[in-house]
Enzyme design. Structure first.
Site, short mmCIF file in Angstrom:
data_model
loop_
_atom_site.label_atom_id
_atom_site.label_comp_id
_atom_site.label_asym_id
_atom_site.label_seq_id
_atom_site.Cartn_x
_atom_site.Cartn_y
_atom_site.Cartn_z
N LYS A 211 1.11 -1.14 0.21
CA LYS A 211 0.03 -0.12 0.02
C LYS A 211 0.72 1.14 -0.08
O LYS A 211 2.08 1.25 0.45
CB LYS A 211 -0.96 0.01 1.30
CG LYS A 211 -0.30 0.15 2.59
CD LYS A 211 0.03 1.37 3.08
CE LYS A 211 0.78 1.48 4.30
NZ LYS A 211 1.51 2.54 4.80
N PRO B 42 9.64 -4.30 -0.60
CA PRO B 42 11.02 -4.07 0.30
C PRO B 42 10.58 -4.03 1.69
O PRO B 42 9.26 -3.45 2.12
CB PRO B 42 11.31 -2.60 -0.24
CG PRO B 42 10.28 -2.18 -1.25
CD PRO B 42 9.39 -3.31 -1.76
N ILE B 43 11.31 -4.15 2.60
CA ILE B 43 11.26 -4.34 3.98
C ILE B 43 11.50 -2.87 4.63
O ILE B 43 12.37 -2.27 4.20
CB ILE B 43 12.10 -5.46 4.62
CG1 ILE B 43 11.99 -6.83 4.07
CG2 ILE B 43 11.64 -5.59 5.98
CD1 ILE B 43 13.09 -7.75 4.35
N GLY B 44 10.80 -2.61 5.61
CA GLY B 44 10.98 -1.41 6.18
C GLY B 44 10.83 -0.28 5.50
O GLY B 44 11.89 0.66 5.61
N ALA B 45 9.80 -0.13 4.69
CA ALA B 45 9.62 0.72 3.62
C ALA B 45 8.49 1.67 3.61
O ALA B 45 8.34 2.82 2.91
CB ALA B 45 9.92 0.09 2.37
N LEU C 41 5.56 0.45 3.34
CA LEU C 41 4.53 -0.21 2.15
C LEU C 41 3.66 -1.22 2.81
O LEU C 41 3.15 -1.83 2.18
CB LEU C 41 5.33 -0.51 1.14
CG LEU C 41 6.40 0.32 0.22
CD1 LEU C 41 7.27 -0.22 -0.71
CD2 LEU C 41 5.36 1.53 -0.46
N ALA C 42 3.58 -1.39 4.02
CA ALA C 42 2.94 -2.35 4.70
C ALA C 42 3.09 -4.00 4.47
O ALA C 42 2.45 -4.56 4.16
CB ALA C 42 1.31 -2.07 4.72
N ASP D 66 -2.17 -1.76 10.43
CA ASP D 66 -2.72 -1.77 9.05
C ASP D 66 -3.13 -3.15 8.40
O ASP D 66 -3.45 -3.09 7.11
CB ASP D 66 -1.19 -1.37 8.26
CG ASP D 66 -0.77 -0.20 8.63
OD1 ASP D 66 -1.54 0.76 9.03
OD2 ASP D 66 0.46 0.33 8.26
O1 C5P Z 1 0.23 -1.74 14.70
P1 C5P Z 1 1.68 -1.92 14.48
O2 C5P Z 1 2.46 -3.09 15.03
O3 C5P Z 1 1.79 -1.92 12.91
O4 C5P Z 1 2.64 -0.40 14.82
C1 C5P Z 1 3.70 -0.58 14.86
C2 C5P Z 1 4.20 0.60 15.82
O5 C5P Z 1 3.98 2.05 15.48
C3 C5P Z 1 3.48 0.90 17.12
O6 C5P Z 1 4.16 -0.17 18.18
C4 C5P Z 1 3.74 2.10 17.48
O7 C5P Z 1 4.93 2.20 18.11
C5 C5P Z 1 3.73 2.59 16.22
N1 C5P Z 1 2.01 3.26 15.78
C6 C5P Z 1 1.54 4.32 16.71
N2 C5P Z 1 0.19 4.41 16.24
C7 C5P Z 1 -0.32 4.07 15.31
C8 C5P Z 1 0.29 2.76 14.59
C9 C5P Z 1 1.48 2.55 14.97
O8 C5P Z 1 2.25 4.95 17.36
N3 C5P Z 1 -1.64 4.25 14.99
#
Ligand code: C5P
Length: 319
Positions: free
Chosen positions: A18, A103-106, A108-109, A145
């Site tokens: 995404k 790609p990882i850590g990008a 892009l979910a 996500d």
């Molecule tokens: O939900 P997810 O594991 O993808 O989120 C990764 C990290 O991103 C969370 O641990 C949080 O630190 C941050 N985050 C946030 N608020 C959101 C989504 C993610 O602070 N709405």
């Protein structure tokens, strides 16, 4: 011609990446997550998960990318365990082969969409017959996500990102060029933590104020035409924070904005990948071909992509 016999113990799930057409941080929640207002859009860059049902009770993952853990910390394994526990049958087993293209850590979910594909794929493979809405609801336990990635397309996302409002759009013609510097990754928690340190004092406190902002987003026209004709920029609040942390973002945005025909340019999610929107997929492909050397010289991986109207897709290529 007799169609090939479907093998009901094998399927392929396609997991789409995404981009964010809008990412606005409204405030902080009591659970520590950020309250967001976003528009997310699935694109045709995808991973493939080949799933084979197994008779033992093991959940086994292999991938073509050795940077990825195959253990319990991988969202694919978490999703498979979550589903097994939900239906209360720990005897279910699967062998998953992941072809990683996103790609990882990008931003892009990539991890979230693999988890979404695992849920949708195993629901079919294990014949659980859960509704899509049920899978979305379940998936938010392991990532904000993931619910979006299950159904995908173009959607408004509120809350942590898991409250979805589908945008009805006739056609998704836009194309994009997506770039990422392969030498860097951005950690999402770090990006949000840094954003909070820098902009926490501007956060809205009241749910009524959140709702005003949500209504503004809802009232916007999110059609391709409106994006191209009326917008001058894409809002991604995290870009302000990630740009100084990762100079590659600034470089990416600069190169993309110089490509003839590129309309709106932005970072995706928490970065560092960036994209430029083009009128259609053909224009994006042509421009990528023409400027491939510019991206190479800048050390950027680049893809021409189209928009997708759906999230996880199950292949019919049963063997
Ligand atoms: O939900 P997810 O594991 O993808 O989120 C990764 C990290 O991103 C969370 O641990 C949080 O630190 C941050 N985050 C946030 N608020 C959101 C989504 C993610 O602070 N709405």
């Amino acid at each position: 011609m007799v169609p090939p016999k479907a093998n009901e113990d094998f399927l392929i799930a396609e997991a789409h990446a995404k981009i964010n057409l809008h990412l606005e941080v409204l405030g902080i929640r009591s659970d520590g997550f950020h309250e967001l207002a976003m528009v997310m859009q699935s694109i045709n860059l995808s991973d493939q998960l080949k799933m084979t049902k197994s008779v033992n009770n093991k959940i086994i993952l292999h991938s073509n990318n050795n940077e990825i853990s195959n253990g319990d910390d991988n969202l694919i394994i978490k999703a498979a365990n979550l589903l097994r526990n939900k239906v209360g049958n720990t005897e279910l087993g699967v062998y998953i082969e992941l072809e990683k293209n996103i790609p990882i850590g990008a931003g892009l979910a990539g991890g979230s969409t693999d988890a979404a594909a695992t849920l949708v794929g195993l629901n079919k493979l294990w014949r659980l017959n859960l509704e899509i809405e049920e899978l979305e609801k379940l998936s938010k336990e392991i990532g904000s996500d993931i619910p979006f990635c299950v159904s995908g397309g173009r959607q408004i996302c509120f809350g942590r990102g898991e409250i979805l409002e589908k945008i009805k759009i006739e056609r998704l013609d836009l194309g994009l060029i997506l770039v990422k510097d392969p030498s860097i990754q951005v950690s999402t928690p770090v990006a949000y933590k840094k954003y909070k340190e820098e902009y926490g004092h501007t956060y809205l406190k009241d749910d009524r104020d959140f709702e005003i902002r949500r209504n503004i987003l809802r009232s916007n026209n999110w059609s391709d035409q409106s994006l191209l004709d009326t917008r001058t920029e894409i809002q991604n609040d995290l870009q302000k924070t990630v740009c100084p942390m990762a100079p590659e973002v600034k470089k990416s945005l600069k190169i993309l904005s110089r490509i003839p025909g590129s309309r709106l340019v932005s970072m995706s999610g928490s970065g560092p990948s960036c994209f430029a929107l083009f009128k259609n997929y053909d224009d994006a492909k042509k421009m990528l071909k023409k400027h491939v050397n510019d991206f190479e010289r800048a050390g950027l991986s680049a893809w021409a992509c189209s928009m997708k109207s759906n999230g996880v897709q199950l292949g019919n290529e049963f063997t």
